[in-house]
Every structure is written in structure tokens, then in C-alpha cells.
Design a protein around this motif. Structure first.
Motif, short mmCIF file in Angstrom:
data_model
loop_
_atom_site.label_atom_id
_atom_site.label_comp_id
_atom_site.label_asym_id
_atom_site.label_seq_id
_atom_site.Cartn_x
_atom_site.Cartn_y
_atom_site.Cartn_z
N SER A 186 -50.56 11.86 -79.97
CA SER A 186 -49.57 12.30 -78.99
C SER A 186 -48.17 12.16 -79.56
N GLU A 187 -47.23 12.92 -78.98
CA GLU A 187 -45.83 12.89 -79.41
C GLU A 187 -45.75 13.05 -80.93
N THR A 220 -41.18 17.90 -81.05
CA THR A 220 -42.28 16.98 -80.82
C THR A 220 -43.30 17.61 -79.90
N CYS A 221 -44.50 17.76 -80.39
CA CYS A 221 -45.59 18.34 -79.60
C CYS A 221 -46.24 17.23 -78.77
N ASP A 222 -46.52 17.52 -77.51
CA ASP A 222 -47.05 16.50 -76.61
C ASP A 222 -48.40 15.96 -77.07
N LEU A 223 -49.32 16.86 -77.39
CA LEU A 223 -50.69 16.44 -77.72
C LEU A 223 -51.24 17.28 -78.87
N MET A 224 -52.02 16.63 -79.73
CA MET A 224 -52.66 17.34 -80.83
C MET A 224 -54.05 16.75 -81.06
N ALA A 225 -55.02 17.61 -81.33
CA ALA A 225 -56.38 17.17 -81.67
C ALA A 225 -56.88 18.06 -82.79
N MET A 247 -36.86 9.61 -79.36
CA MET A 247 -37.16 10.97 -79.79
C MET A 247 -35.87 11.64 -80.29
N LYS A 248 -35.93 12.20 -81.49
CA LYS A 248 -34.75 12.83 -82.08
C LYS A 248 -34.46 14.17 -81.41
N HIS A 249 -33.17 14.44 -81.21
CA HIS A 249 -32.76 15.73 -80.64
C HIS A 249 -32.22 16.61 -81.76
N TYR A 250 -32.84 17.76 -81.91
CA TYR A 250 -32.46 18.70 -82.97
C TYR A 250 -31.54 19.78 -82.42
N GLU A 280 -48.24 9.98 -72.53
CA GLU A 280 -48.28 9.38 -73.87
C GLU A 280 -48.91 7.99 -73.83
N PHE A 281 -48.50 7.16 -72.86
CA PHE A 281 -49.05 5.81 -72.76
C PHE A 281 -50.56 5.84 -72.59
#
Length: 373
Positions: free
Chosen positions: A99-100, A112-117, A1-4, A48-49
Motif C-alpha cells: 500500500s501507498e 503514490t498509488c493506494d494499493l498494488m498486488a 507523503m511527498k507533494h510533486y 493503509e493501516f
């Protein structure tokens, strides 16, 4: 995961204090990851898994993820979060999930958003909060708004925002003391566009080397608060105030809350650094007072239940009483048993003391690791 340079959690602090990133960057590389941070990361990984591989959280019980062994408590939190996530998907009738999900607000700003639907007209974004301490408010939540704006500006999902009619922001925080372990806010795309314009200004202002430092609620989440001039300056100002003068009393009281948080942060940072081997002149680590606990609570219960009047006498209410409580019970019943085989004594951690404290200096975590290897 990139750190901004600016991320979701960072943006909330920027709203309060434009200079917070400058202070944080000055400490880059000095902050150790705490056990609570590691546990949070591990639970996010399990979440995430489960979404990606359609696993169950219990499948990871006892496994080591991000250097942390997954406990039943952690499994329960992730399970509840996923149950709430499934419920929200059904409520808002979404069709797809991910996810992610990463979005880019600017060259060095994104998250990075944890979850999206989503479905054709609805987009649901959720942030999983694994901590128990601070209850996160979803209303105009800057972190979720920043994720949404980043996804809208530059991501693999930009097209979803073209015809979206409602954007649902959700906080998933499975804390036992909360009646509801999730909370939501529905916004329109116009709300997000307005936020986007404000965020552009806020981020640009943060590049100023002399960006102002402001104390407020977000200080508690800032890694630089221990050394922040706004905090240390407030502490110095407090020493100059005369609490016997009523005109100074209001100003002194205004500083109390900020300085309490700062003092806790200083102590916590010093303790963490010293546990990892840092030497702080004039101070040392000492073991906390040793406590006695059962080596094997179930074995102790089986041994003493018939000897001390049954299980009911030993439980408080559903947990085995402490060794001291059971010893007092035995004494009251005129019984004399050898408790030593059932009890172990150990320190529960470290405290910081001055070097002239008579207590023996403790072996730090860093030193213990060297000894073990």
C-alpha cells in the motif's frame, strides 16, 4: 507523503489545460483543506493501516485519524473497498501486496498509488475513491496510468515491469448508488509505454510560462478555477453577448455549463475562506435558517410511541419523523404535549450575505476556535 509539482490527480488536468499548474502555483498556500478532503485523507489512512497491520476498519471506529473522527459510514466505505480489493486479488491470482506505493516519473513529477498486488505475470494497481459525488471512470484513467508509468520508471518495484504480461487498473469507489463498487481495465505494457511518451511531452509543455488555458470537465477539480483567466474571461465575454440575437445565443449557451461550475466554485471558495476568518470587502457570514431536531431521537421515540398510536405512526419509513411532523400528528389526534425538552434548535451552517443585509453577522469557525481556547 511527498507533494510533486505534477502528481496523479494533477496530470488529468494537464491533459486538458497545460497552464493549470502555473495558475495553481500562483495560489500556493492560500487554499484551506475542506472537511471533505480531510475525511478522504482519514479514510485513506485507515485503508493503509488495515493493509499494513492486518487490522479491520471497525477497529478505528471513533478514533481520530488526520484530525477526523472515524464514523460508521467511513468504516463501511473502507470495509467495502478492502472487500473489493481482496476479491480482485483472488480473481487475478496475485501473491504479494503493498500500500501507498510511490513512483517517480521525473524529478518533480510522481505519485503514490493506494494499493498494488502482483504475481510473476500480472500487476494490479488500485485507486481508492472515497467521495460520493463524482463517479470516476477507470477507462484510460490518467491518474492510474500516471501512477503505473511512475512506478515503471523509478520505484522499488521497477523489476515487476520486466516480464509483466498484463497490468490491471482498478478504481475502488464504494458508492451506494453504484451496482458495482469497483471497475477495472486491463492494459498491456505497450499501452503504458505509449502513455509514458505522451506524458513526457505534456509535462514539458506545462513549464512554458505562457502555457495555454483551456476550459473543460477537469476545471471542476482545479484549485485555481476561481481566479483562472480562462474562466473570468468567459464570464466577461458572457456579459458582452446579446441573448436576444440568435447568432449570439449558441455561443452564450456554450458558456453556461462552464460558468455555472465557476460560480459554484467562487461561492464555495469564498465561504471556506470566510469561515476560516478571511475578510471579504462588502460581504459577511450569516447563519443559515435554524432548524429543529431531536436532542435524542431514541428518547423521543420511547416517550411518544405510546402516546401517539405506536411506533408505526412515528417512523418515516425507518427514521423517526421530524419534530414538526410529530407535532402535527399530535395535533391531529387532539393531544397537547410539551415538546420543548426533546427538541434543540440550531443553524446548520453559514451563508454569505452583503454587509447591508439586516441579518446579524455570524461568528466564523476561526473566531469560535479562538473563543474555545
Amino acid at each position: 507523503m511527498k507533494h510533486y509539482r505534477v502528481g496523479g490527480s494533477t496530470y488529468g488536468r494537464l491533459l486538458q489545460c497545460r497552464g493549470s499548474i502555473n495558475q495553481r502555483d500562483a495560489l500556493e498556500g492560500t487554499k484551506q483543506e475542506s472537511i471533505f478532503m480531510a475525511q478522504g485523507t482519514a479514510m485513506h489512512k485507515v485503508l493503509e493501516f488495515c493493509v499494513v497491520h492486518n487490522d479491520m476498519p471497525r477497529d478505528y471506529l471513533g478514533h481520530v485519524v488526520h484530525g477526523v473522527e472515524i464514523t460508521q459510514e467511513m468504516v463501511d466505505k473502507v470495509t467495502r473497498a478492502l472487500d473489493d480489493w481482496a476479491y480482485l486479488q483472488s480473481v487475478y491470482d496475485t501473491v504479494h501486496e503493498a500500500s501507498e506505493v510511490e513512483g517517480l516519473f521525473a524529478a518533480d513529477a510522481g505519485g503514490t498509488c493506494d494499493l498494488m498486488a502482483w504475481s510473476d505475470e500480472t500487476l494490479v494497481l488500485a485507486d481508492f475513491k472515497s467521495g460520493d459525488g463524482h463517479v470516476v471512470d477507470v477507462t484510460d484513467n490518467p491518474q492510474l496510468m500516471f501512477y503505473a508509468a511512475s512506478l515503471m520508471r523509478n520505484s522499488d518495484y521497477v523489476h515487476l515491469f520486466d516480464d509483466v504480461e498484463r497490468i490491471v487498473l482498478a478504481i475502488l469507489q464504494p458508492i451506494e448508488r453504484l451496482d458495482e463498487s469497483y471497475s477495472v481495465q486491463v492494459i498491456a505494457k505497450a499501452d503504458l509505454v505509449k502513455f509514458e511518451k505522451q506524458a513526457e511531452i505534456v509535462i514539458q509543455e506545462s513549464y512554458d510560462p505562457d502555457a495555454p488555458l483551456n476550459m473543460g470537465p477537469e476545471c471542476g477539480f482545479c484549485p485555481a478555477q476561481v481566479f483562472c483567466p480562462a474562466k473570468t474571461g468567459a464570464a466577461h465575454d458572457a456579459l458582452l453577448l446579446d441573448p436576444d440575437h440568435l447568432e449570439d445565443l449558441t455561443e452564450a449557451l456554450d458558456l453556461v455549463g462552464y460558468l455555472k461550475d465557476w460560480i459554484k466554485a467562487v461561492e464555495s471558495t469564498a465561504l471556506t475562506q470566510m469561515e476560516y476568518g478571511a475578510q471579504v470587502e462588502g460581504y459577511k457570514l450569516v447563519n443559515k435558517r435554524a432548524t429543529r431536531r431531536w436532542k435524542d431521537p431514541e428518547a423521543a421515540l420511547q416517550y411518544f410511541r405510546r402516546r401517539l398510536g405506536g411506533k408505526a405512526n412515528l417512523m418515516s419509513p425507518e427514521k423517526l419523523k421530524t419534530p414538526l411532523q410529530v407535532q402535527k400528528l399530535a395535533k391531529a389526534l387532539g393531544k397537547d404535549y410539551d415538546f420543548a425538552p426533546f427538541i434543540e434548535t440550531s443553524s446548520s451552517g453559514y451563508n454569505i450575505a452583503t454587509v447591508d443585509d439586516p441579518r446579524e453577522e455570524a461568528v466564523s469557525l476561526a473566531a469560535l476556535k479562538l473563543i474555545q481556547h
